[in-house]
Design an enzyme around this catalytic site. Structure first.
Site, PDB file in Angstrom:
ATOM      1  N   CYS A  99      -3.063  -5.651  -2.583  1.00  7.82           N
ATOM      2  CA  CYS A  99      -3.105  -6.637  -1.500  1.00  7.82           C
ATOM      3  C   CYS A  99      -1.704  -7.207  -1.429  1.00  7.82           C
ATOM      4  CB  CYS A  99      -4.128  -7.731  -1.798  1.00  7.82           C
ATOM      5  SG  CYS A  99      -4.061  -9.091  -0.610  1.00  7.82           S
ATOM      6  N   CYS A 102      -1.703 -11.191  -0.470  1.00  3.02           N
ATOM      7  CA  CYS A 102      -2.227 -12.221  -1.382  1.00  3.02           C
ATOM      8  C   CYS A 102      -2.779 -11.544  -2.626  1.00  3.02           C
ATOM      9  CB  CYS A 102      -3.230 -13.150  -0.688  1.00  3.02           C
ATOM     10  SG  CYS A 102      -4.469 -12.347   0.357  1.00  3.02           S
ATOM     11  N   SER A 103      -4.103 -11.502  -2.797  1.00  2.00           N
ATOM     12  CA  SER A 103      -4.639 -10.977  -4.051  1.00  2.00           C
ATOM     13  C   SER A 103      -6.046 -10.439  -3.854  1.00  2.00           C
ATOM     14  CB  SER A 103      -4.646 -12.080  -5.106  1.00  2.00           C
ATOM     15  OG  SER A 103      -5.335 -13.219  -4.611  1.00  2.00           O
ATOM     16  N   CYS A 104      -6.362  -9.945  -2.657  1.00  2.00           N
ATOM     17  CA  CYS A 104      -7.710  -9.453  -2.369  1.00  2.00           C
ATOM     18  C   CYS A 104      -8.095  -8.365  -3.371  1.00  2.00           C
ATOM     19  CB  CYS A 104      -7.761  -8.913  -0.942  1.00  2.00           C
ATOM     20  SG  CYS A 104      -7.355 -10.175   0.272  1.00  2.00           S
TER      21      CYS A 104
END
Lengths: 198, 217
Positions: A99, A102-104
């Site tokens: 991702c 962000c941090s999906c």
């Protein structure tokens, strides 16, 4: 004081206290959230999914066709895994998930993401130099293997089904699940071969 | 927006440092920030898209030098202030100046069902999808000041639709309180050389998930 000059640790403690004092959060709920992701929801869930796919061709087909209900068959689902897609590694094609924005990450099957997954180093580089990142993580693939990077830019969450290691024909589903590492389900690692240190 | 969170293709951050499987937190405060962020989010005052937008709005020099949960903490402080739930003075003082307003509070007994339910983002679409798998599409060149999920590295490039995912809430609008305005979502595959030029690995591809309004023709 917990202003901008104070440590992040002090600011975190102050914010929690303020929210509890104002009645916005229940301290017992905070403990329950932490316990969930430290003890209940993690990559062993995803390993169950992969081991089932390796041993049950019908399940594998359902997983690759429509992953969310297939994963729910094993009891996993919910927050950050509402819309799952499974991608299968083969000798010809290797999938890697990131991702960049962000941090999906698919929480119900892998738990919370590791620090490196959220790091600038990984997010910036795996899209432009996937083989270099894999090398950092100890994975070298044949030059003929295509690499498909999946940047999770929406609410779809990706689970990589790694290749079943050789020499595992006699293993049952439980023993196979032990070979499925977290990183193999992100695509930054391979499933372990029997006897290889975890 | 062209914020610091949009990292794809940047250089100079050094090697990726692996970590053992069980290591999730590096300090107790990180656990607390995770939990407080989820619990505060459960009040339902903002969307996940708005929370991503406040994080990407952190000034680049601060974003790039903050640890992950420090970014979450800063984002949560900003959301609470923006929604009038906590004041800057209270944050500075480290304690509440008064009682909170009535709020939907996540209680311990609700945690498991809430996490298991999640928040589905798919929506029924009244219109049919404009593209189908196999179609060649081009991502728009755009630099919106607000939130978008089209990374800079993937703007203005030609790729192939590999999947039609269904109707999904549009973050570009939902992040700003403009409603869900769902659109068809597609997975679009780009050859690495289309994105990165002749030096890129010719066998690599990059997929993104792109809403219909990100795509031409």
């Amino acid at each position: 004081m917990a202003g901008s000059g104070t440590s992040v640790e002090a600011r975190a403690a102050a914010l929690e206290e303020i929210l509890v004092e104002k009645g916005y959060v229940d301290p017992a709920a905070l403990d329950a959230i932490i316990a969930t992701y430290e003890h209940d929801v993690g990559p062993r869930n995803g390993a169950r999914v992969v081991a089932r796919a390796w041993t049950d061709p019908g399940y594998r087909q359902r997983l690759l066709t429509d992953a969310t209900p297939a994963i729910a068959e094993l009891g996993f689902g919910g927050r950050q895994g509402e819309h799952m897609v499974a991608v299968e590694n083969t000798p010809d094609e290797h999938h890697v998930v990131v991702c960049t924005l962000c941090s999906c990450y698919p929480w119900p099957v892998l738990g919370l993401p590791p620090t490196w997954y959220k790091s600038a180093a990984y997010r910036s580089r795996v899209v432009i130099d996937p083989r270099g990142v894999l090398a950092d993580l100890g994975v070298t693939l044949p030059a003929s293997t295509r690499i498909a990077v999946h940047d999770s830019t929406a609410e779809v969450r990706y689970l990589v089904v790694p290749m079943r290691p050789p020499g595992t024909d006699d293993l049952d589903e439980d023993a196979l699940a032990e070979l499925v590492t977290r990183d193999s389900m992100i695509g930054t690692g391979l499933a372990r071969v029997p006897g290889e240190a975890s | 927006m062209n914020g610091a969170a949009d990292l794809g293709g940047m250089m100079g951050f050094g090697p990726v440092v692996p970590e053992p499987e069980g290591e999730l937190f590096h300090a107790e405060w990180e656990r607390r920030v995770l939990a407080v962020t989820l619990a505060a989010g459960a009040m339902g005052r903002w969307t996940i898209d708005e929370s991503r937008h406040v994080r990407e709005s952190i000034p680049p020099a601060e974003y790039l030098t903050s640890s992950y949960y420090a970014i979450w903490l800063r984002g949560l402080e900003d959301l609470l202030v923006a929604h009038g739930l906590v004041s800057r003075d209270e944050l500075a003082a480290g304690r509440a100046a008064g009682p909170g307003e009535p709020a939907k509070v996540l209680h311990a007994g609700d945690v498991a069902p809430a996490l298991a339910a999640g928040t589905p983002y798919t929506r029924e679409m009244a219109t049919s999808a404009r593209f189908a798998a196999g179609d060649r599409v081009r991502t728009r060149t755009m630099h919106p000041r607000g939130h978008t999920r089209l990374p800079r590295y993937a703007r203005g490039h030609t790729g192939t639709v590999v999947a039609v995912r269904g109707g999904y809430v549009l973050p570009d609008r939902n992040a700003h309180g403009a409603g869900e305005q769902p659109e068809w979502l597609y997975t679009v595959r780009f050859d690495a050389r289309e994105l990165w030029g002749d030096d890129a690995d010719p066998t690599s591809t990059v997929d993104i998930d792109a809403w219909e309004s990100y795509l031409e023709p």
